[in-house]
Scaffold this motif. Structure first.
Motif, PDB file in Angstrom:
ATOM      1  N   GLU A 806      64.220  55.017  43.298  1.00  0.00           N
ATOM      2  CA  GLU A 806      65.481  54.313  43.146  1.00  0.00           C
ATOM      3  C   GLU A 806      65.168  52.832  43.063  1.00  0.00           C
ATOM      4  O   GLU A 806      64.415  52.302  43.892  1.00  0.00           O
ATOM      5  N   THR A 822      71.951  49.189  41.165  1.00  0.00           N
ATOM      6  CA  THR A 822      71.023  50.227  41.619  1.00  0.00           C
ATOM      7  C   THR A 822      71.030  51.369  40.622  1.00  0.00           C
ATOM      8  O   THR A 822      72.079  51.703  40.037  1.00  0.00           O
ATOM      9  N   GLY A 824      70.281  54.438  41.466  1.00  0.00           N
ATOM     10  CA  GLY A 824      70.444  55.722  42.128  1.00  0.00           C
ATOM     11  C   GLY A 824      69.152  56.521  41.966  1.00  0.00           C
ATOM     12  O   GLY A 824      68.108  55.995  41.555  1.00  0.00           O
ATOM     13  N   GLN A 825      69.206  57.801  42.318  1.00  0.00           N
ATOM     14  CA  GLN A 825      68.029  58.651  42.196  1.00  0.00           C
ATOM     15  C   GLN A 825      67.522  58.619  40.755  1.00  0.00           C
ATOM     16  O   GLN A 825      68.264  58.891  39.814  1.00  0.00           O
TER      17      GLN A 825
END
Length: 889
Positions: A806, A822, A824-825
C-alpha cells in the motif's frame, strides 16, 4: 613318248594348282570370308537383342531424382601459422548427394565448388574442388560423398562462433535417355548458413532441363552473403516478409512418416526421430533420436516425461491456489495419417455429472503432429467448455523432462546459458532451503562445481515476447532439445508478461497461463454457463545434433536459425483443427503511430520502436490483465509505421505504449476483423498524461525498475551466471540488501544532487524489526522557486511492480498526518521474490493543492505501509511532479 615332252594341264583360272596332289588348290580367303560373315551375323543378332533390351529399358527411364542430402562441416577453425604469424581460416566439408536412380548408368561431372564465409560484413571466397568425374553404376538409392578442404588467410580477428559458411556447386548430370544416347543436364546446388550443426543443411537444388541456366550459361550461382550474427527476430505480427533462407531439400527426399498403433502406445516415425505416446492418455513417453534410445527421463514414470497439466480452482478459492490436474486423455483418434504428416488426438472429455468437483469443467484435446523430413514434433492443445460450472485456471502448461544424466547444459538466451545441477543436487540433505521452496543453496551437491550456489527456477524466467527458443544440450552424443515458440498470440498477459522457461530437471516448459509476476489479476475466471474455446500452440520441439568434437554452442546457433524459420512460417498451414485460423483466414492491420507531449514539443512525432497491438475491448491498459483471448502485437519502425499481421477474426481495441512516455494508449475506434478485409487505421496519436511542465522527475518511463540501483548479491546467495551480467537483478536475496544499506533510517533522495542509478534502491521493501517486518518511508527532497497556493499541481507515480503493498503520499508532513492519497491494497505479482524487475504496470495521477507545498524546501514522503513479510514492496518505474497548467500555444 618321252615324258618330258608331255603337255601339262592348265591351272584353274579361279585358283592355284597343287602339283603334288595333281589338283587345284582352294584359296584361304574363302575361309576367312565365310568366317567374317558368320561373325558379323552373330554380332548383328547380339546387337539386335541388346538394342531391344536397351530400347525397352531406356524408353521407361526418367531423369534421376538427384537431390542434396546434407552438408556437414567436419572442421571449421581459425589458427595462427607460426612461421609468419598469419591467421588462417580452414574448413573441411563433406557434401552428400542422393540419387534415386532408375537408370543403369549415371555419370556426374562436377564443375567447381565455391565456398564463402562472412563476419562483420567481410566476405572471403575459398578455393575450388578438384572433383571432376564420378560414374555411378548401381541401381537404387546411392549416396555420393564429395569431400574438400580449403583455407584462406584472414586479415582480421574473428571468432569461430560468428562464422557461417555458404557453399555452391555446379556441374552436369549425365544419364542415358535411349540406346546409344546420352543427356547432360546442368545443375546447381546452393547452401547458406552452414555451421556444422544440423545434419540437414538448408540447401536448394536446381536441374536445368533445357540445358542452360537462366542466363544461358551453365555456371554456379553464388549464394547470398549472410550476416555473421543471428538477426533479432522480427515481431511475430510485424507483417509478412519474404523468406530469405535458401530452400530446403524437397520433402520427397526424406522417408515418409510412419504410424504404428499398439495396444497401449502409438509410435510416430519419420526416419529422423521416433516418438512414442501413451494411448489414450497422451503422455509422451519416449523420443528416440541421434542414437539416444530415449531423450526423455526414463527415471521418471511414463506420465511424468512429456505431458500437459493445469491448475484449476472452484469459485471462492483464495489467491492463486488451486487443484493440480495432469491432463489424461480418454479418447484417442488418428486425425491425419499420410506419408507427409501424422496428427494424433488425445482428448479428455468432460462429464457434467461430476459438476466440476474432481476435474476442471472443460475439455482438453492434446494434439501431436509429425511432419516428413522435420527434426522434431509439434504440439498444440484445444481448450474448450460449454455451459458448465464456474471455475478459474491459475496455470496451464506443456512440460518435457529430459534424461538427467545426459542433458546438463541449458540455454535460454545468448548471455543466459550454463552447466546446470542435476535433480539429486537439490534433495533436502544436500541443500539449505531459502525463503521459499523453489530457492536453495546447494551445500553438498553431487557436482562439486555447484557447491555454494543458489538454484532457483525463477532466475530463468523471460518475457513472453522473448520466449522464442530455449532448451538443453547433451554433450555425448552432441544433441540439442529445443522448445520453439513461433508466436505468443495465444499466451495470457501480452508481450511483457513473464513466464518460466527451462530449469533444473532438466525441464523445459511451455507456459500458456500463469499467475506468476501478476497474481490473481491474470487468472482466467469463467462464470457459470460461460462457453470458451482457445488453442494454445502449436509449439515446436526441435532436435538437432553435430559432429563430436565441435563447439557445443553451435547447437544453440542452429536452434536460433530454426526458430527464425518457424517464425516465418506462422501461422502454420498444417494443423487440422478448424479452430486454428490459417493465413487466409487472417488479415493485417496497418497504420502510423505518433506521440505528442505538448510540454515537450509543439508538434507530434513518430512513436519509434513503440508497442502497438490488438487486445480485447476494455479500458486503456486492460490488455495486460487479459487471459482468455488472443492478442497481436508488433513494434513500430523509426517513422512510427506498423503492420500487425495475421490477426484472427474478432472484435478488438487497439492498444499501445511508448518508452519514454507514461501511460497507456487506446484508440478511440474499435477494430472489427473480418476475413478478406485488411484494416488501415491511418494516423493515430497518443497524448500521454500531462497537465503541466515538469518540475522534477526520477527514473525513465519504460515500465521497468532496471535503471535504479541494483546491489551486488550477498556472497552467500550467488548464482555465477549473473555475476557481472546485465540482468544482475536476477540474483537471489537482493531485497535483504536494503536493510544493510539503510539499517536505521530510510532512503532520502535529493532531486538536485542525487543520481537515481546510485541513490534510488530498485525496490521499496520492508525492514526486519523485532523478529518481524515493518513498512518503510522514502523521502524525496526538492525546491520550488515559487508556489501558487490556489493552483493544482500533479504528481505522477508509475509503478513497475507491487507485491501485497500500500502506497501513501504526503507532502511536508509525516505520519500520523492523513495522506493526501493512498492506493489501498496494491498488487500481488511477487516480482521482488521472483527476480522479475517488473510485474503489472500501475499509473497514479495525484492532485496536489498548492497549499500543500512550500516556496523553497519541500519533502515528498512515500510510505509503503505493509510489513508482514520480507517480500512485500514496490518497484517504481518513474516519478514526476508537474506544475500548474500553462498556455502551450
Amino acid at each position: 613318248m618321252d615324258s618330258t615332252s608331255q603337255e601339262l594341264p592348265r591351272p584353274p583360272v579361279h585358283g592355284k594348282y597343287d602339283f603334288r596332289s595333281n589338283r587345284p588348290r582352294q584359296r584361304k580367303s574363302e575361309i576367312i570370308k565365310y568366317s567374317i560373315i558368320a561373325i558379323i551375323i552373330i554380332i548383328i543378332l547380339s546387337l539386335g537383342v541388346t538394342f531391344a533390351v536397351l530400347f525397352v529399358s531406356f524408353k521407361k527411364a526418367k531423369v534421376p531424382n538427384f537431390q542434396v542430402k546434407s552438408v556437414r562441416v567436419s572442421r571449421f577453425s581459425v589458427a595462427n601459422v607460426l612461421t609468419d604469424q598469419q591467421k588462417v581460416l580452414s574448413a573441411d566439408v563433406d557434401f552428400f548427394l542422393d540419387s534415386d536412380n532408375k537408370n543403369r548408368l549415371v555419370g556426374v561431372y562436377f564443375g567447381n565448388m565455391v565456398m564463402e564465409t562472412g563476419w562483420a560484413g567481410v566476405e572471403t571466397t575459398f578455393g575450388e574442388t578438384n572433383v571432376r568425374d564420378y560414374v555411378q553404376k548401381s541401381k537404387g538409392v546411392t549416396t555420393l560423398k564429395v569431400s574438400t578442404r580449403s583455407e584462406v588467410e584472414v586479415k582480421m580477428d574473428v571468432k569461430q562462433e560468428d562464422m557461417k559458411l555458404n557453399l555452391s556447386i555446379n556441374g552436369d548430370l549425365k544419364f542415358f535417355s535411349g540406346p546409344f544416347k546420352t543427356k547432360r543436364l546442368p545443375f546447381i546446388v546452393s547452401c547458406n548458413n552452414i555451421s556444422g550443426v544440423s545434419v540437414h543443411a538448408a540447401c536448394g537444388f536446381k536441374l536445368f532441363t533445357n540445358g542452360k541456366t537462366p542466363d544461358g550459361k551453365p555456371k554456379a550461382q553464388t549464394p547470398s552473403q549472410t550476416p555473421s550474427q543471428t538477426p533479432e527476430p522480427r515481431p511475430i505480427d510485424g507483417g509478412p516478409t519474404a523468406d530469405e533462407s535458401p530452400p530446403s531439400p524437397p520433402v520427397e527426399s526424406f522417408p515418409p512418416v510412419k504410424l504404428t498403433i499398439q495396444d497401449k502406445f502409438v509410435i510416430m516415425d519419420n526416419g529422423i526421430l521416433q516418438t512414442t505416446i501413451a494411448k489414450p492418455a497422451g503422455f509422451v513417453t519416449g523420443i528416440k533420436y541421434n542414437g539416444i534410445d530415449n531423450i526423455l527421463d526414463t527415471l521418471n514414470p511414463e506420465d511424468d516425461r512429456g505431458y500437459w497439466d493445469v491448475v484449476w480452482a472452484p469459485p471462492g478459492t483464495p489467491g492463486t491456489r488451486g487443484n493440480f490436474q495432469r491432463i489424461v486423455g480418454t479418447e484417442f483418434r488418428v486425425i491425419i495419417d499420410r506419408e507427409d504428416q501424422i496428427e494424433l488426438s488425445f482428448k479428455v472429455a468432460y462429464d457434467p455429472a461430476t459438476g466440476g468437483k474432481t476435474v476442471a469443467p472443460m475439455e482438453v484435446d492434446q494434439r501431436y503432429v509429425m511432419l516428413r523430413g522435420v527434426s522434431g514434433i509439434y504440439a498444440y492443445g484445444i481448450f474448450e467448455r460449454e455451459a458448465w460450472p464456474a471455475f478459474g485456471m491459475p496455470n496451464a502448461r506443456l512440460a518435457f523432462k529430459l534424461q538427467r544424466n545426459q542433458f546438463k547444459y541449458m540455454a535460454i538466451a545468448d548471455n543466459r546459458q550454463r552447466e546446470m545441477p542435476v535433480p539429486e543436487d537439490r534433495i533436502k540433505s544436500r541443500v539449505e532451503e531459502l525463503i521459499y521452496p523453489e530457492a536453495v543453496i546447494m551445500t553438498n551437491p553431487i557436482e562439486p562445481q555447484f557447491k555454494g550456489e543458489v538454484d532457483d527456477k525463477y532466475q530463468y524466467s523471460e518475457e513472453s515476447q522473448d520466449i522464442r527458443v530455449h532448451g538443453w544440450i547433451c554433450k555425448d552424443p552432441p544433441t540439442g532439445f529445443w522448445q520453439i515458440t513461433p508466436s505468443y498470440e495465444f499466451r495470457s498477459g501480452g508481450p511483457n508478461k513473464q513466464f518460466l522457461t527451462s530449469h533444473v530437471g532438466p525441464s523445459t516448459l511451455a507456459m500458456f497461463v500463469s499467475a506468476h509476476y501478476s497474481g490473481e489479476d491474470l487468472i482466467p475466471r469463467f462464470a457459470e454457463g460461460e462457453p470458451w474455446n482457445h488453442i494454445y500452440g502449436p509449439m515446436f520441439m526441435y532436435m538437432n545434433n553435430m559432429t563430436k568434437g565441435q563447439d557445443l554452442p553451435l547447437l544453440w546457433d542452429d536452434a536460433k536459425e530454426r526458430m527464425m524459420s518457424e517464425v516465418k512460417k506462422w501461422p502454420y498451414s498444417f494443423p487440422a483443427s478448424k479452430d486454428f485460423a490459417k493465413a487466409n483466414e487472417r488479415v493485417n492491420v496497418t497504420g502510423t503511430f505518433f506521440v505528442h507531449d505538448k510540454y515537450k514539443s509543439k508538434v507530434k512525432g513518430p512513436a519509434r520502436n513503440a508497442f502497438i497491438g490488438l487486445g480485447p475491448p476494455g479500458e486503456a491498459g486492460s490488455w495486460q490483465r487479459d487471459s482468455k483471448t488472443y492478442q497481436f502485437w508488433t513494434r513500430t519502425d523509426e517513422h512510427g509505421n506498423f503492420t500487425i499481421s495475421f490477426v484472427r477474426v474478432g472484435n478488438y481495441d487497439l492498444h499501445g505504449w511508448v518508452d519514454g512516455f507514461i501511460g497507456d494508449f487506446k484508440h478511440t475506434t474499435p477494430i472489427d476483423i473480418t476475413i478478406g478485409q485488411n484494416v488501415d487505421v491511418g494516423e493515430i496519436v497518443f497524448e500521454p498524461p500531462r497537465d503541466g511542465p515538469t518540475l522534477w522527475e526520477i527514473g525513465v518511463p519504460d515500465r521497468l525498475a532496471q535503471e535504479f540501483f541494483i546491489p551486488d548479491p550477498n556472497p552467500k546467495y550467488v548464482n555465477k551466471l549473473y555475476v557481472n551480467h546485465p540482468d544482475r537483478f536476477r540474483q537471489y536475496g537482493l531485497w535483504e540488501r536494503y536493510a544493510e544499506l539503510y539499517p536505521k533510517d530510510d532512503l532520502v533522495y535529493d532531486v538536485n544532487t542525487s543520481d537515481y542509478s546510485k541513490d534510488w534502491f530498485f525496490a521499496q521493501v520492508t525492514r526486519p524489526l523485532d523478529g518481524g517486518y515493518n513498512g518503510t518511508t522514502w523521502s524525496v527532497k526538492f525546491n520550488l522557486d515559487d508556489v501558487a497556493p490556489d493552483a493544482t499541481y500533479k504528481l505522477r507515480v508509475a509503478i513497475a511492480s507491487a507485491s501485497n503493498s500500500e502506497m501513501e503520499i504526503r507532502f511536508n508532513k509525516q505520519k500520523p498526518t492523513p495522506p493526501i492519497f493512498t492506493t489501498g491494497q496494491l498488487g500481488n505479482d511477487n516480482s521482488i521474490a521472483r527476480h522479475g524487475i517488473h510485474g503489472l504496470y500501475w499509473l497514479y495521477s495525484i492532485d496536489v493543492k498548492g497549499i500543500e507545498l512550500n516556496k523553497g524546501s519541500n519533502t515528498l514522503f512515500l510510505t509503503q505501509t505493509k510489513g508482514s513479510t520480507a517480500l512485500q514492496g514496490i518497484m517504481y518505474d518513474y516519478l514526476r511532479l508537474e506544475g500548474p497548467p500553462k498556455n502551450t500555444n
